[in-house]
Motif scaffolding. Structure first.
Motif, PDB file in Angstrom:
ATOM      1  N   ILE A 149     -18.852 -29.815  35.218  1.00 45.10           N
ATOM      2  CA  ILE A 149     -18.311 -28.598  34.538  1.00 45.10           C
ATOM      3  C   ILE A 149     -18.521 -28.459  33.363  1.00 45.10           C
ATOM      4  N   ARG A 150     -17.952 -29.511  32.608  1.00 46.10           N
ATOM      5  CA  ARG A 150     -18.130 -29.577  31.111  1.00 46.10           C
ATOM      6  C   ARG A 150     -19.705 -29.884  30.673  1.00 46.10           C
ATOM      7  N   GLU A 151     -20.475 -30.408  31.643  1.00 44.37           N
ATOM      8  CA  GLU A 151     -21.804 -30.319  31.242  1.00 44.37           C
ATOM      9  C   GLU A 151     -22.615 -29.036  31.202  1.00 44.37           C
ATOM     10  N   VAL A 152     -22.171 -28.422  32.197  1.00 38.78           N
ATOM     11  CA  VAL A 152     -22.816 -27.058  32.548  1.00 38.78           C
ATOM     12  C   VAL A 152     -22.495 -26.052  31.433  1.00 38.78           C
ATOM     13  N   ARG A 153     -21.163 -26.217  31.114  1.00 34.37           N
ATOM     14  CA  ARG A 153     -20.443 -25.308  29.687  1.00 34.37           C
ATOM     15  C   ARG A 153     -21.131 -25.738  28.450  1.00 34.37           C
ATOM     16  N   LYS A 154     -21.942 -26.862  28.187  1.00 37.85           N
ATOM     17  CA  LYS A 154     -22.412 -27.093  27.075  1.00 37.85           C
ATOM     18  C   LYS A 154     -23.871 -26.354  26.704  1.00 37.85           C
ATOM     19  N   TYR A 155     -24.251 -25.525  28.058  1.00 42.26           N
ATOM     20  CA  TYR A 155     -25.412 -24.758  27.629  1.00 42.26           C
ATOM     21  C   TYR A 155     -24.994 -23.350  27.083  1.00 42.26           C
ATOM     22  N   ILE A 156     -23.785 -22.869  27.149  1.00 44.71           N
ATOM     23  CA  ILE A 156     -23.395 -21.764  26.582  1.00 44.71           C
ATOM     24  C   ILE A 156     -23.891 -21.462  25.359  1.00 44.71           C
ATOM     25  N   VAL A 166     -16.587 -19.481  38.710  1.00 52.94           N
ATOM     26  CA  VAL A 166     -15.420 -20.564  38.815  1.00 52.94           C
ATOM     27  C   VAL A 166     -15.229 -21.083  40.323  1.00 52.94           C
ATOM     28  N   SER A 167     -14.826 -22.339  40.310  1.00 47.20           N
ATOM     29  CA  SER A 167     -14.491 -22.751  41.858  1.00 47.20           C
ATOM     30  C   SER A 167     -13.322 -22.147  42.383  1.00 47.20           C
ATOM     31  N   PRO A 168     -12.810 -21.756  43.740  1.00 41.40           N
ATOM     32  CA  PRO A 168     -11.678 -21.301  44.233  1.00 41.40           C
ATOM     33  C   PRO A 168     -10.729 -22.068  44.046  1.00 41.40           C
ATOM     34  N   GLY A 169      -9.340 -21.845  43.998  1.00 41.86           N
ATOM     35  CA  GLY A 169      -8.188 -22.366  43.895  1.00 41.86           C
ATOM     36  C   GLY A 169      -7.445 -22.378  42.322  1.00 41.86           C
ATOM     37  N   THR A 170      -6.840 -23.438  42.044  1.00 47.78           N
ATOM     38  CA  THR A 170      -6.046 -23.449  40.885  1.00 47.78           C
ATOM     39  C   THR A 170      -5.705 -24.811  40.214  1.00 47.78           C
ATOM     40  N   SER A 171      -6.880 -25.545  40.611  1.00 45.97           N
ATOM     41  CA  SER A 171      -6.494 -27.381  40.220  1.00 45.97           C
ATOM     42  C   SER A 171      -7.465 -27.151  38.730  1.00 45.97           C
ATOM     43  N   CYS A 172      -7.623 -28.623  38.305  1.00 47.53           N
ATOM     44  CA  CYS A 172      -8.279 -29.220  37.210  1.00 47.53           C
ATOM     45  C   CYS A 172      -9.696 -28.435  36.981  1.00 47.53           C
ATOM     46  N   PRO A 173     -10.545 -28.167  38.286  1.00 47.89           N
ATOM     47  CA  PRO A 173     -11.749 -27.859  37.922  1.00 47.89           C
ATOM     48  C   PRO A 173     -11.748 -26.260  37.443  1.00 47.89           C
ATOM     49  N   VAL A 174     -10.681 -25.409  37.833  1.00 44.96           N
ATOM     50  CA  VAL A 174     -10.653 -24.048  37.547  1.00 44.96           C
ATOM     51  C   VAL A 174     -10.411 -24.119  35.883  1.00 44.96           C
ATOM     52  N   VAL A 175      -9.284 -24.805  35.755  1.00 44.06           N
ATOM     53  CA  VAL A 175      -8.924 -24.933  34.110  1.00 44.06           C
ATOM     54  C   VAL A 175      -9.953 -25.126  33.351  1.00 44.06           C
ATOM     55  N   GLU A 176     -10.790 -26.389  33.721  1.00 44.00           N
ATOM     56  CA  GLU A 176     -12.051 -26.824  33.070  1.00 44.00           C
ATOM     57  C   GLU A 176     -13.126 -25.692  32.992  1.00 44.00           C
ATOM     58  N   ALA A 177     -13.341 -24.768  33.945  1.00 40.15           N
ATOM     59  CA  ALA A 177     -14.160 -23.651  33.882  1.00 40.15           C
ATOM     60  C   ALA A 177     -13.946 -22.464  33.012  1.00 40.15           C
ATOM     61  N   VAL A 178     -12.585 -22.168  33.064  1.00 42.11           N
ATOM     62  CA  VAL A 178     -11.869 -21.229  32.554  1.00 42.11           C
ATOM     63  C   VAL A 178     -11.678 -21.149  31.131  1.00 42.11           C
ATOM     64  N   LYS A 179     -11.050 -22.009  30.796  1.00 47.37           N
ATOM     65  CA  LYS A 179     -10.706 -22.321  29.296  1.00 47.37           C
ATOM     66  C   LYS A 179     -11.663 -21.716  28.298  1.00 47.37           C
ATOM     67  N   GLY A 180     -11.443 -21.432  27.385  1.00 49.85           N
ATOM     68  CA  GLY A 180     -12.136 -20.737  26.191  1.00 49.85           C
ATOM     69  C   GLY A 180     -12.658 -19.421  26.679  1.00 49.85           C
ATOM     70  N   SER A 181     -12.531 -18.882  27.647  1.00 49.61           N
ATOM     71  CA  SER A 181     -13.122 -17.607  28.233  1.00 49.61           C
ATOM     72  C   SER A 181     -12.325 -16.216  27.409  1.00 49.61           C
ATOM     73  N   ASP A 182     -13.038 -15.265  27.043  1.00 50.08           N
ATOM     74  CA  ASP A 182     -12.499 -14.126  26.529  1.00 50.08           C
ATOM     75  C   ASP A 182     -11.707 -13.343  27.400  1.00 50.08           C
ATOM     76  N   PHE A 183     -12.100 -13.506  28.716  1.00 46.04           N
ATOM     77  CA  PHE A 183     -11.445 -12.673  29.734  1.00 46.04           C
ATOM     78  C   PHE A 183     -11.721 -13.174  31.034  1.00 46.04           C
ATOM     79  N   CYS A 184     -10.752 -13.172  32.120  1.00 47.49           N
ATOM     80  CA  CYS A 184     -10.943 -13.674  33.311  1.00 47.49           C
ATOM     81  C   CYS A 184     -10.831 -12.600  34.525  1.00 47.49           C
ATOM     82  N   LEU A 185     -11.959 -12.459  35.232  1.00 42.16           N
ATOM     83  CA  LEU A 185     -11.774 -11.491  36.353  1.00 42.16           C
ATOM     84  C   LEU A 185     -11.313 -12.395  37.606  1.00 42.16           C
ATOM     85  N   LEU A 186     -10.133 -11.802  38.050  1.00 44.47           N
ATOM     86  CA  LEU A 186      -9.641 -12.522  39.212  1.00 44.47           C
ATOM     87  C   LEU A 186      -9.966 -11.708  40.683  1.00 44.47           C
TER      88      LEU A 186
END
Ligand code: SF4
Ligand code: SF4
Length: 286
Positions: A149-156, A166-186
């Protein structure tokens, strides 16, 4: 602007929302859609873009030079993941447990540890017109999604509108993908399970200090619990997608909603405007 699209549970229609939003906006804006659901990336099915660039993702794992090692055990002590064990005259490394944090090599008093790359996945890219897709794919049998996920985000590219699936759930991969967003649609569905997982996802997003709004999919399948929860918590419901056989059929055939039912394009453009207004209001409030 970075908008992440998440859901507390799988199968709520998160990818339908992320792909429809990206396609709607790409008529007028440069859009990057990042598929960070790296265990099962499926946005490409809806976008039908050729992913013609590919980059492996490596995690640095320790390699011990036993001619220098004194078997002092410091590396095993410092490893919180139990990925390295020191026996009487042998050091064992368990690559699948190693997070590549580098603590063991940094703290080894004999400089006996070097690092070597272990491939854990791949980042694939492709695009057409205003739309670029970047997707991460975890290698089969691998469990560690965050490095991919970190490598994908480097292309932003901050000059673009960036939408993160984002992957479903509430675990580490979710935090890694969501952090730094301006907004999160749930994205959720109006069932007791949907409500339970939504409330967990809201907790995570709030802890990260990110504004959020809700999309309710399959309206009509359950009760009013999700609507009542959102009103109680002051979370805006930005879009309602009805339980509709035609929408389900389009999804199962990999046809984007806005192509199958063009009037939805306007709905997603309105959703984007609402998100922009909420972000602007939160900036003013700060
Ligand atoms: S910290 Fe270094 S010297 Fe000590 S056991 Fe580990 S590899 Fe060997
Ligand atoms: S790099 Fe980090 S996770 Fe991997 S073995 Fe060393 S201390 Fe443990």
């Amino acid at each position: 602007m970075i908008i992440s699209v998440a859901s507390g549970k799988g199968g709520t229609g998160k990818t339908l929302v992320a792909s429809s939003l990206a396609l709607s906006l790409s008529d007028d804006y440069k859009v990057q859609l990042l598929d960070c659901d790296v265990e099962e990336p499926n946005v490409h099915i809806f976008l039908r873009l050729a992913l013609d660039q590919s980059q492996p993702v490596y995690v640095p794992i320790p390699k011990v030079d036993e001619t220098k090692c004194t078997y002092c055990g410091k590396c095993a002590e410092v490893c919180v993941y139990n990925a390295i064990a020191v026996l009487k005259e042998k050091v064992l490394v368990f690559p699948e447990l190693c997070h590549g944090c580098g603590a063991c090599s940094y703290l080894c008093p004999e400089s006996a540890i070097t690092e070597e790359g272990r491939e854990v996945g791949v980042v694939e890219r492709g695009g057409s017109g205003n739309l670029e897709l970047v997707q991460g794919r975890l290698a089969i049998g691998e469990a560690m999604a965050p490095p991919v996920i970190r490598e994908v985000r480097k292309y932003i590219d901050p000059a673009n509108i960036v939408i993160i699936d984002v992957s479903p759930g509430t675990s580490c991969p979710v935090v890694e993908a969501v952090k730094g967003s301006d907004f999160c649609l749930l994205v959720t569905e109006p069932t007791p399970f949907g409500l339970n997982d939504l409330s967990l996802a809201v907790e995570v997003v709030r802890k990260l200090g990110i504004s959020c709004g809700v999309v309710i999919n399959r309206v009509g399948i359950g009760g009013e619990g999700v609507e009542q929860y959102c009103h109680r918590e002051g979370i805006p419901i930005l879009l309602r997608i009805p339980l509709d056989r035609n929408i389900a059929m389009l999804y199962s055939q990999g046809i984007p909603l806005i192509e199958g039912v063009p009037r939805w394009r306007e709905e997603f453009l309105r959703l984007f405007q609402d998100i922009k207004d909420i972000i602007a209001a939160s900036w003013v409030a700060k």
